[in-house]
Design a protein around this motif. Structure first.
Motif, PDB file in Angstrom:
ATOM      1  N   ILE A 378       0.837  -1.205   0.000  1.00  0.00           N
ATOM      2  CA  ILE A 378       0.000   0.000   0.000  1.00  0.00           C
ATOM      3  C   ILE A 378       0.869   1.251   0.000  1.00  0.00           C
ATOM      4  O   ILE A 378       0.597   2.213  -0.730  1.00  0.00           O
ATOM      5  N   GLU A 379       1.937   1.242   0.806  1.00  0.00           N
ATOM      6  CA  GLU A 379       2.818   2.410   0.861  1.00  0.00           C
ATOM      7  C   GLU A 379       3.410   2.710  -0.508  1.00  0.00           C
ATOM      8  O   GLU A 379       3.453   3.875  -0.941  1.00  0.00           O
ATOM      9  N   GLU A 384       2.934   6.167  -5.617  1.00  0.00           N
ATOM     10  CA  GLU A 384       2.652   6.188  -7.057  1.00  0.00           C
ATOM     11  C   GLU A 384       1.397   6.996  -7.383  1.00  0.00           C
ATOM     12  O   GLU A 384       1.412   7.827  -8.306  1.00  0.00           O
ATOM     13  N   LEU A 385       0.313   6.786  -6.633  1.00  0.00           N
ATOM     14  CA  LEU A 385      -0.974   7.391  -6.980  1.00  0.00           C
ATOM     15  C   LEU A 385      -1.297   8.645  -6.179  1.00  0.00           C
ATOM     16  O   LEU A 385      -2.122   9.453  -6.613  1.00  0.00           O
ATOM     17  N   ARG A 705      -6.938  -0.307  -5.008  1.00  0.00           N
ATOM     18  CA  ARG A 705      -8.281  -0.060  -4.489  1.00  0.00           C
ATOM     19  C   ARG A 705      -8.217   0.656  -3.141  1.00  0.00           C
ATOM     20  O   ARG A 705      -8.975   1.591  -2.873  1.00  0.00           O
ATOM     21  N   VAL A 706      -7.300   0.211  -2.289  1.00  0.00           N
ATOM     22  CA  VAL A 706      -7.174   0.832  -0.973  1.00  0.00           C
ATOM     23  C   VAL A 706      -6.774   2.295  -1.100  1.00  0.00           C
ATOM     24  O   VAL A 706      -7.351   3.181  -0.446  1.00  0.00           O
ATOM     25  N   VAL A 707      -5.811   2.581  -1.947  1.00  0.00           N
ATOM     26  CA  VAL A 707      -5.324   3.953  -2.090  1.00  0.00           C
ATOM     27  C   VAL A 707      -6.407   4.852  -2.666  1.00  0.00           C
ATOM     28  O   VAL A 707      -6.621   5.980  -2.190  1.00  0.00           O
ATOM     29  N   PHE A 711      -7.059   6.896   0.602  1.00  0.00           N
ATOM     30  CA  PHE A 711      -6.140   8.035   0.540  1.00  0.00           C
ATOM     31  C   PHE A 711      -6.604   9.123  -0.424  1.00  0.00           C
ATOM     32  O   PHE A 711      -6.390  10.304  -0.167  1.00  0.00           O
ATOM     33  N   LEU A 712      -7.220   8.721  -1.526  1.00  0.00           N
ATOM     34  CA  LEU A 712      -7.684   9.710  -2.499  1.00  0.00           C
ATOM     35  C   LEU A 712      -9.147  10.074  -2.305  1.00  0.00           C
ATOM     36  O   LEU A 712      -9.620  11.067  -2.871  1.00  0.00           O
ATOM     37  N   GLY A 713      -9.873   9.274  -1.501  1.00  0.00           N
ATOM     38  CA  GLY A 713     -11.278   9.573  -1.236  1.00  0.00           C
ATOM     39  C   GLY A 713     -12.169   9.442  -2.441  1.00  0.00           C
ATOM     40  O   GLY A 713     -13.163  10.151  -2.565  1.00  0.00           O
TER      41      GLY A 713
END
Length: 745
Positions: A378-379, A384-385, A705-707, A711-713
């Motif tokens: 994930i990190e 990256e994203l 998917r997690v990011v 993180f991006l909402g």
């Protein structure tokens, strides 16, 4: 000539035969052995001549007078003709197969300037102990690097005999040994700094003899002042080398550590000279301190500070406190530790008064371990994203080398750690963060877990006290209450996590991020991983990865490893990975060093091991759920199923709902492979049903998917799950054929 092996000889007649034989009996034979008799007063000269007379690879060099270890090595180096030079002390030995392994690794890494390999200490009573910093020679990516890219390499013992040096590199850099008792220092650091291409071999190649009466560095004398001259030579060399300035801080820190090591050993510097030694250390500190030097944290940093300030009385007080017997020391230090803890907690509470930083994320795995598992996946995807988010990883200095350069390391004992814990918005872990940390409004906690559960977890262990090991369930649930999201690779995990960790978290059925690489890796990636591990292309690799037994303190394989490897035959390689919770693995290292199998317990990436393996043998480990994503054969060896189920508790019967053939005895396990049942039609059908049930959401895009969601909402932008029959996992590299027995069976 591939290798020149230089052996300086002086007063070692009792050990010299064993040393020279250990080299001459190597399976690899393209070498010369330069035995340099440093005018030894015992029978060493005659022994050298005897070996030279009977074996043409031995060249005897007799010096007219005693010159010392460094000049003796130089005498051998001047006569060397091999592509690579190795040094071996004459009371040490080289392990069987080492030269072949070194040659293979040099070829695999494209002829680096220096190859660093591992060693083990051997004691007069027969005990053997591998280098405590063995993880530093792990064959991590990148395979070839500079010292600046992997500075932790300096934490290894500063000796010359754990490396192979390309001879034209040595010549071009003008490397030579000075006189003195710390001559290795003035060679090792300049060599590592100058090398443009360094590689590692994760194998014990040398047995470093620990004499009962010690060696010259353990002798009390004024000769230890030589260390200051040697470091003057090191920094003079660095000053003269273009581009070496960036390495000065690294070497400087090791220099001060070295001074502390000598000061902390009362058997070295005579009491009458210790004050003078301390003053010399302080002068060298001020003389060579680079402008960008940052002292280490904790007690080592305090020692550095006291040397710089010339505060010898305080340094002595610190040393005496550390030298006090553990129980008494604990009583003496307890008040100061409570005070330090209170200061950190107060700092944390004050930092919580500041606003949450929406662009700061904290990651951790395996109780402050290295960069690994789903949090690492994930990190990497965050960088990256979501490049606007700064990432930090919680771990001690021993795992610092595993972190990517762009990730900040948080020492869990530092003020900086508690500052970040107070202010970060995002928290990701596969276990948990400190209990004293409270959840702030507006922060987001993601629990990734570390595998699909077969064994009981969480509150389900209430009925299994032997497995719970005194677990505080109330504190566990308080930590669970911090979770906002719980990742799941399948519906079984979703339901189990909700029951085992009853809290208000939301399940994200996005897959297991650590398994993304099992879908993203290419055939070239698989071949490269196998090459790094030393698996020949024409071999079928079998990975044995059992889980932990709460009722066993040390790792004990559940079948005869050597017998199984022998039954597999020469076309196969058996890799063994003990569970990470076992610090001791009796017998496993010996089997590895004898070439019976490969001990990959210390390999930093279990995902790489899965990619390298053509088949998996396990028991009740969650690795089977991950490995099933590759759609390669799995054999479950369940010899103690009833005991394990009673002690730990399980969610289903792996014997009837497993991913392939199930065995319970050594004979059944061997029969499964020799008959071809392990990869036959029935095993394939069982694996297909298992994958349908447990690999539902693992399609290679879990971390993305997690990011995107967390993180991006943008949960609406989360990619849909690719159907199971449309996925293309990484291909196996070996020669597995359905229903085929082992060759020669």
């Amino acid at each position: 000539m591939r290798f020149s092996i230089v052996v300086p000889v002086y007063k070692v007649q009792a050990y010299l035969h064993e040393c020279l034989e250990s080299v001459l009996t190597q399976s690899f034979t393209d070498f010369e052995l330069l035995a340099v008799d440093d005018c030894s007063p015992d029978a060493c000269g005659d022994i050298v001549d005897e070996f030279a007379a009977r074996d043409g690879r031995v060249r005897a060099v007799h010096l007219p007078e005693n010159t010392g270890l460094g000049p003796a090595r130089n005498a051998g180096l001047e006569r060397a003709t091999g592509e690579y030079v190795l040094f071996l002390d004459s009371d040490d030995t080289m392990l069987p197969g080492s030269l072949q392994a070194i040659c293979d690794r040099l070829e695999a890494t494209g002829s680096p300037d220096i190859l660093v390999f591992d060693y083990a200490r051997t004691y007069w009573n027969g005990r053997t102990a591998r280098n405590e910093r063995a993880e530093l020679v792990a064959e991590d990516s990148p395979e070839v690097f500079t010292l600046h890219e992997r500075p932790a390499l300096l934490m290894l013992l500063s000796v010359v005999w754990n490396k192979a040096y390309r001879r034209d590199f040595v010549t071009a850099r003008g490397l030579a040994f000075p006189p003195g008792v710390y001559e290795d220092v003035a060679w090792t650091y300049p060599a590592l700094v100058a090398a443009e291409r360094i590689a590692c071999l994760d194998r014990v190649c040398v047995h470093y003899r620990q004499r009962r009466r010690g060696n010259i560095l353990g002798t009390r004398s004024l000769s230890h002042f030589d260390v200051f001259d040697q470091y003057d030579r090191v920094f003079a060399h660095l000053d003269a080398q273009p581009g070496a300035a960036s390495s000065k801080a690294l070497v400087f820190g090791r220099m001060v550590d070295h001074f502390c090591t000598i000061l902390n050993k009362p058997e070295r510097v005579p009491p009458s000279a210790r004050a003078r030694f301390f003053r010399s250390g302080s002068r060298h500190y001020r003389r060579h301190q680079p402008g960008d030097y940052s002292p280490p944290k904790g007690v080592p940093g305090l020692r550095h500070l006291l040397i710089r300030l010339r505060a010898r009385p305080l340094y002595q007080a610190l040393w005496h406190a550390r030298a006090t017997p553990p129980r008494l020391r604990e009583r003496l230090l307890a008040p100061s530790r409570r005070l330090a803890s209170a200061v950190l907690h107060l700092h944390y509470r004050l930092q919580r008064l500041r606003p949450v930083d929406p662009r700061l994320a904290v990651f951790g795995a395996y109780w402050n371990g290295g960069y690994a598992c789903s949090p690492a996946a994930i990190e990497a995807k965050v960088r990256e994203l979501a490049p606007g988010v700064r990432t930090a990883w919680v771990t001690g200095a021993e795992h610092a080398h595993t972190l990517p350069g762009a990730v900040e390391r948080l020492d869990p004992r530092s003020l900086r750690f508690w500052t970040v814990m107070a202010r970060a918005k995002f928290f990701v872990n596969n276990v948990h963060f400190p209990h004293r940390m409270g959840k702030r409004p507006g922060t987001v906690h993601v629990q990734t877990h570390h595998g699909t559960p077969l064994k009981h977890m969480g509150v389900h262990l209430l009925n299994h006290p032997a497995a719970a090991e005194g677990m505080d369930f109330e504190r566990l649930l308080e930590r669970c209450d911090r979770w906002d999201f719980s990742l799941s690779a399948n519906r079984h995990s979703t339901l189990t996590w909700e029951r085992a960790y009853p809290s208000g978290h939301r399940a994200l059925e996005y897959g297991c991020p650590r398994n993304d690489v099992l879908h993203a890796a290419t055939a070239e990636d698989v071949h490269a991983i196998r090459a790094r591990l030393g698996i020949p292309e024409d071999r079928t690799a079998i990975l044995y990865a059992p889980t932990r037994r709460e009722y066993l303190r040390d790792f004990r394989p559940r079948f005869d490893l050597e017998g199984f490897a022998r039954a597999l035959g020469p076309g196969h390689v058996l890799m063994v990975r003990a569970h990470y919770s076992y610090a001791d693995r009796p017998g496993l290292r010996e089997l590895h060093e004898r070439g019976a199998l490969m001990d990959v317990s210390a390999h930093p990436s279990v995902e790489e091991l899965c990619l390298a393996a053509d088949a998996l043998v396990t028991d009740y480990s969650s690795i089977m759920f991950d490995y099933a994503n590759l759609d390669r054969p799995i054999v479950v060896h369940a010899d103690d199923w009833e005991v394990y189920r009673a002690v730990r508790g399980v969610y289903f019967d792996i014997r009837t709902e497993g991913p392939g053939v199930v065995t319970s005895t050594d004979e059944e396990l061997i029969e499964a492979f020799t008959s071809g049942e392990w990869c036959g039609t029935r095993a394939t059908d069982m694996r297909a049903a298992f994958r349908k049930r447990f690999c539902a959401f693992d399609d290679g895009r879990a971390a993305e998917r997690v990011v995107r969601h967390v993180f991006l909402g943008t949960p609406d932008a989360v990619p849909a799950v690719v159907p199971l029959d449309e996925r293309s996992p990484a291909p196996a590299a070996g020669t597995v054929r359905a229903s085929a027995p082992l060759a020669g069976a």
